[in-house]
Design an enzyme around this catalytic site. Structure first.
Site, PDB file in Angstrom:
ATOM      1  N   ASP A   1      43.115  69.342  76.924  1.00 54.56           N
ATOM      2  CA  ASP A   1      43.275  69.207  75.470  1.00 54.56           C
ATOM      3  C   ASP A   1      42.126  68.391  74.899  1.00 54.56           C
ATOM      4  OD1 ASP A   1      44.309  69.161  72.892  1.00 54.56           O
ATOM      5  OD2 ASP A   1      45.647  67.483  73.311  1.00 54.56           O
TER       6      ASP A   1
ATOM      7  N   ASP B   1      37.487  65.655  70.243  1.00 52.55           N
ATOM      8  CA  ASP B   1      38.093  64.325  70.276  1.00 52.55           C
ATOM      9  C   ASP B   1      39.336  64.345  71.152  1.00 52.55           C
ATOM     10  OD1 ASP B   1      39.230  65.991  68.175  1.00 52.55           O
ATOM     11  OD2 ASP B   1      40.438  64.242  67.625  1.00 52.55           O
TER      12      ASP B   1
ATOM     13  N   HIS C   1      38.408  71.406  69.563  1.00 54.29           N
ATOM     14  CA  HIS C   1      38.138  70.013  69.187  1.00 54.29           C
ATOM     15  C   HIS C   1      37.672  69.214  70.394  1.00 54.29           C
ATOM     16  CE1 HIS C   1      41.883  68.005  70.729  1.00 54.29           C
ATOM     17  NE2 HIS C   1      42.466  69.160  70.462  1.00 54.29           N
TER      18      HIS C   1
ATOM     19  N   GLU D   1      40.740  66.264  65.337  1.00 59.06           N
ATOM     20  CA  GLU D   1      42.007  66.988  65.402  1.00 59.06           C
ATOM     21  C   GLU D   1      43.161  66.062  65.742  1.00 59.06           C
ATOM     22  OE1 GLU D   1      45.291  69.429  67.005  1.00 59.06           O
ATOM     23  OE2 GLU D   1      44.171  67.811  68.002  1.00 59.06           O
ATOM     24  N   GLU D   2      42.925  65.106  66.613  1.00 60.56           N
ATOM     25  CA  GLU D   2      44.000  64.231  67.081  1.00 60.56           C
ATOM     26  C   GLU D   2      44.385  63.165  66.058  1.00 60.56           C
ATOM     27  OE1 GLU D   2      45.654  64.893  69.579  1.00 60.56           O
ATOM     28  OE2 GLU D   2      44.446  65.839  71.133  1.00 60.56           O
TER      29      GLU D   2
ATOM     30  N   HIS E   1      48.004  64.390  76.948  1.00 62.31           N
ATOM     31  CA  HIS E   1      48.284  63.095  76.315  1.00 62.31           C
ATOM     32  C   HIS E   1      48.944  62.110  77.271  1.00 62.31           C
ATOM     33  CE1 HIS E   1      48.220  64.626  71.845  1.00 62.31           C
ATOM     34  NE2 HIS E   1      47.186  65.052  72.544  1.00 62.31           N
TER      35      HIS E   1
END
Length: 471
Positions: free
Chosen positions: A114, A85, A83, A148-149, A440
């Site tokens: 990520d 995003d 992903h 995805e997020e 994150h």
């Protein structure tokens, strides 16, 4: 055939590619025509499809929701899902969050680990297979997702247009292989208006309440503004002394007879606010005051049915199985304002359980407190048995490249494996015993050496999915 080490010829290109991709802000925004998740995410998708085309691959953009690059021939289809995003940048960075800075063997920036790093690696792994002219038994597709997020709506749309792969993996977790992803549900609890009045108690109106954020599971702080206007001096002093008696509480006075309370997530001995969840600590403390905050019913629900618990026992949903372990509940965020009170909890349940029954149980109990429950996200569980061809092939790849046993792991979070109908797993990119790459969080990064070790395993895994030479 062992080919994983062939990826190293692209080390510099991979590092440069990750740095460039990190510089594209790809956080979900308001949709635009042809850009369902906003212009930034669309830019990242077009960038990667353009890079894939420059490397000699045919690509497809599925209406801005997702896209793919493909290699090989045959009627069957395998895939790697990444992903593009990211979550928002957040605060606390010491480097530019979109800088893509390469320093001391690291690439630093939002999405580096990520999942932009693994996305670039997967593309160059596909390029390596093409360079070697490996004739596969099926097509191998690299799918670039964009949501995805924020709910994985991208793949719902994509797989409505494109076929599901028969075998696939998402390099969006760690090694060796995550063949279990627990059911994952977000439930919003709400109470409109003032809520239940506490008859006969001193009035301590709650003016605002805020705790937690969407980037972390366990809230570290929770703040509340309460009005002291209705209390006499003795009552106000009692509030102050009670704050001082709890190590996880602090207070400061604001203009207009307003007290700002702050709870943290450190347990305090000898009191009811002993949770490592700051929201639970605040709810317990406000109830301990034995005053009418205007939302006592909401606070009582949080305290009595969630509180310091994480197993769902008081909600009547505690359960477990041998594949997943036990159910887990996280009280994540809370807000209170003119629109009423809102709290978000995340429930991660075993693969053998039914998520709708679990939600129905929570909803019934919440209604008893005058609280509405709404399911705002529900990711179904994943369980792929060890005998499945994708497990067999990825286990072989991992063991060939590391010399270590490919053990099966489980997680409560979610990857794109959720969308593969138990024909795919999370495989990589984090190495066993690896460092915390601040996913994150501020100053997210990857070590280039670690990413290249992942690249070896990823390439070997893609080879195993593409061919039947080791069947």
């Amino acid at each position: 055939m062992i080919i994983g080490h062939e990826i190293h010829k692209y080390r510099e290109a991979i590092a440069a590619g990750i740095s460039e991709l990190v510089q594209i802000r790809s956080v979900q925004e308001a949709p635009e025509p042809g850009k369902p998740f906003g212009p930034g995410v669309d830019r990242a998708l077009r960038h990667m499809l353009g890079l894939a085309e420059s490397l000699g691959f045919e690509t497809t953009n599925v209406d801005g929701y997702a896209g793919h690059a493909e290699y090989g021939q045959g009627g069957g289809l395998a895939a790697v899902l990444v992903h593009l995003d990211t979550v928002e940048e957040g605060e606390g960075w010491t480097y530019p969050p979109l800088g893509g800075i390469i320093e001391d063997g690291k690439i630093i920036g939002r999405g580096a680990s990520d999942n932009k790093g693994p996305a670039v690696v997967a593309l160059y792994a596909l390029k390596t297979l093409k360079d070697m002219g490996i004739a596969g038994n099926r097509r191998l597709r690299l799918i670039f997702g964009t949501n995805e997020e924020s709910g994985m709506k991208d793949l719902d749309y994509y797989f409505g247009k494109e076929p599901l792969p028969e075998m696939a993996f998402a390099p969006d977790a760690g090694y060796p292989i995550f063949n279990v992803e627990m059911g994952n549900m977000n439930v919003e609890l709400s109470c409109e208006g003032r809520g239940e009045a506490a008859e006969g108690k001193p009035k301590l109106p709650l003016l605002s309440l805020k705790g937690g954020n969407t980037l972390t599971l366990i809230p570290k702080t929770c703040t509340a503004l309460v009005s002291l206007a209705n209390l006499d001096e003795r009552q106000a002093e009692d509030v102050r002394r009670l704050v001082e008696s709890h190590a996880n509480m602090s207070a400061a006075y604001a203009p207009g007879k307003v007290l700002e309370l702050k709870a943290d997530n450190e347990p305090a001995e000898g009191g009811p606010t002993g949770s490592r969840n700051a929201i639970a600590n605040m709810a317990a403390f406000l109830l301990l005051l034995d005053m009418d905050t205007g939302v006592n019913g909401f606070l009582r629900f949080l305290h009595e049915k969630l509180g310091a618990e994480t197993n769902g026992l008081s909600l009547g949903i505690a359960c477990s199985d041998s594949e997943s372990g036990g159910l887990v509940v996280y009280l994540r965020t809370i807000t209170y304002g003119p629109g009423g009170a809102r709290a978000l909890c995340n429930i991660r349940y075993p693969v053998s359980q039914n998520g709708e029954r679990i939600f129905a149980a929570v909803s019934r109990i919440a209604q008893g407190y005058g609280i509405a429950a709404e399911q705002t996200r529900h990711l179904l569980p994943v369980y792929v048995p060890e005998t499945h061809p994708v497990i067999v092939r990825l286990s072989r790849a991992y063991e060939i490249m590391t010399g270590e046993k490919a053990v099966m792991l489980r997680m409560g979070a979610g990857t794109y494996a959720r969308k593969l109908r138990n024909n795919g797993v999370a495989f990589g990119a984090g190495l066993p015993g690896g460092v915390d790459t601040h996913v994150h969080q501020a100053d997210e990064f990857i070590f280039i050496d670690d990413m290249m070790r992942h690249a070896e395993i990823c390439l070997q895994g893609m080879y195993e999915l593409l061919t039947d030479n080791n069947k």
